[in-house]
Design an enzyme around this catalytic site. Sequence first.
Site, PDB file in Angstrom:
ATOM      1  N   GLY A  60     -25.444  -6.927 -50.154  1.00  0.00           N
ATOM      2  CA  GLY A  60     -26.373  -7.635 -51.034  1.00  0.00           C
ATOM      3  C   GLY A  60     -25.689  -8.810 -51.687  1.00  0.00           C
ATOM      4  N   ARG A  61     -26.488  -9.777 -52.133  1.00  0.00           N
ATOM      5  CA  ARG A  61     -25.910 -10.957 -52.781  1.00  0.00           C
ATOM      6  C   ARG A  61     -26.904 -11.554 -53.755  1.00  0.00           C
ATOM      7  NH1 ARG A  61     -22.171 -15.098 -52.481  1.00  0.00           N
ATOM      8  NH2 ARG A  61     -20.963 -14.006 -50.889  1.00  0.00           N
ATOM      9  N   LYS A  63     -26.858 -14.693 -57.244  1.00  0.00           N
ATOM     10  CA  LYS A  63     -26.194 -15.942 -57.608  1.00  0.00           C
ATOM     11  C   LYS A  63     -24.832 -15.704 -58.241  1.00  0.00           C
ATOM     12  CE  LYS A  63     -27.255 -20.437 -59.612  1.00  0.00           C
ATOM     13  NZ  LYS A  63     -28.279 -21.254 -60.289  1.00  0.00           N
ATOM     14  N   ALA A  65     -23.278 -12.374 -58.176  1.00  0.00           N
ATOM     15  CA  ALA A  65     -22.724 -11.099 -57.731  1.00  0.00           C
ATOM     16  C   ALA A  65     -22.894 -10.948 -56.230  1.00  0.00           C
ATOM     17  CB  ALA A  65     -23.400  -9.934 -58.463  1.00  0.00           C
ATOM     18  N   VAL A  66     -21.987 -10.195 -55.633  1.00  0.00           N
ATOM     19  CA  VAL A  66     -22.082  -9.863 -54.218  1.00  0.00           C
ATOM     20  C   VAL A  66     -21.643  -8.414 -54.046  1.00  0.00           C
ATOM     21  CG1 VAL A  66     -19.750 -10.742 -53.763  1.00  0.00           C
ATOM     22  CG2 VAL A  66     -21.375 -10.513 -51.881  1.00  0.00           C
ATOM     23  N   VAL A  67     -22.337  -7.691 -53.161  1.00  0.00           N
ATOM     24  CA  VAL A  67     -22.018  -6.289 -52.913  1.00  0.00           C
ATOM     25  C   VAL A  67     -21.484  -6.155 -51.492  1.00  0.00           C
ATOM     26  CG1 VAL A  67     -22.874  -3.917 -52.892  1.00  0.00           C
ATOM     27  CG2 VAL A  67     -23.858  -5.589 -54.480  1.00  0.00           C
ATOM     28  N   ASP A 179     -36.487  -4.058 -63.837  1.00  0.00           N
ATOM     29  CA  ASP A 179     -36.452  -4.781 -62.563  1.00  0.00           C
ATOM     30  C   ASP A 179     -36.634  -3.800 -61.401  1.00  0.00           C
ATOM     31  OD1 ASP A 179     -36.387  -7.103 -61.106  1.00  0.00           O
ATOM     32  OD2 ASP A 179     -34.207  -7.158 -60.919  1.00  0.00           O
TER      33      ASP A 179
END
Length: 422
Positions: A60-61, A63, A65-67, A179
């Site tokens: 996942g990504r 603005k 953060a990235v997983v 969310d």
Amino acid sequence: MIPECPRTGDPRSRARFQHNPAPEPGQGRSGSGLLSEIKTTIKTEPFTDYYTIIPGKELGRGKFAVVRKCVEKCTGNEYAAKFMRKRRKGQDCRMEIIHEIAVLELATASPRVVNLHQVYEMASEMVLVLEYAAGGEIFNQCVADREEEAFSEDDVKRLMRQILEGVSFLHQNNVVHLDLKPQNILLTCSSPLGDIKIVDFGLSRMVCSHQELREIMGTPEYVAPEILNYEPISTATDMWSIGVLAYVMLTGISPFLGEDKQETFLNISQLNVSYTEEELQQVDQAALPFIQMLLRKQPQDRATAEQCLKHPWLQLSCHHVTKRVEILPVEDHEGSSSSSSSVSSPEPSSSNTTADEEVEDDGPVTEELIVVAAYTVGQCRQSSNSTSEKEVLAAKQKVISKRFKFEEPFSALQEVPGEFIF
């Protein structure tokens, strides 16, 4: 991942206010609904000394953060590493990351919330090492073009019960997620279909009865009317999102999504939602009251997570129902033999009807008819009878799916000046 101003621009952006000042030391909760104390030890050693990052596609990504998938070197266990930038748009957002860690700690006892394993901190970012959910986002099944890849209604009911269990746990601890959407609900595995894990608590907030919390935050097509009207948020705010989520999971259609963000907000504020979609007509009609008791404009009119779990639509947990019909003792008359014969030796039929006859030696004859009615409660999508109808339906689903996939997470945090209400 912090949102832009929602009044203009890309309809895929998120909105919320500027970062609030960090709370005074010693405070467990700030006035902005952020937790500031954690128990997890923050490690400062290089993350790659202990974990191997798996090359390839990111999980996942956003603005900020990235997983990525990673493997712990000492155990060989797989995890999801969420790399989060501490400074965003020139502001120090470390306290928001601390809040997310605190919420994950609070939810450790819930099997429906992703587990936090470890936390690392470097100069410019923090890394949350999280439980790895191999099934990915339920978003993929929600927008699947092929019927065999999409959720069945029984799938939706089982997963919805699990989502409600997780949300109920959060609400009992005064946490609102803010969310809830298919991208933030993962599956432990995809085949066979696993259990759900709720993730991404970056926008979550703590609420309490003696202090109002008003913020504009969330993903446009899932936000409740009170967020758009800058009214107090509460646990009922999440319940609206669950109503939207149930609609999406059953139909593959986002009920309030407009051509742009402004149209989406207008649809929400005016409750422009259709309950006559063809996809909804194919499901158990008990699903409609379930959705309708959540998509209500006034927060106090919405059902709670606990009430939803008791709704009739979620109570049918099996495909087969067995009915026991007792026939009165047979009178000794001329037609009794034919009646008995018809019960003890039934003809096979499509209803899977079976019969059993028990006769006592010294008493009246009592016959018991057991009817096993096999049926399917409903399907999320049903195939058409003709090839042409299948092609038309596939084309429609493709359009709907592409329209739904247009939604992406918000990515910036900024105060929203002026009027923002339709």
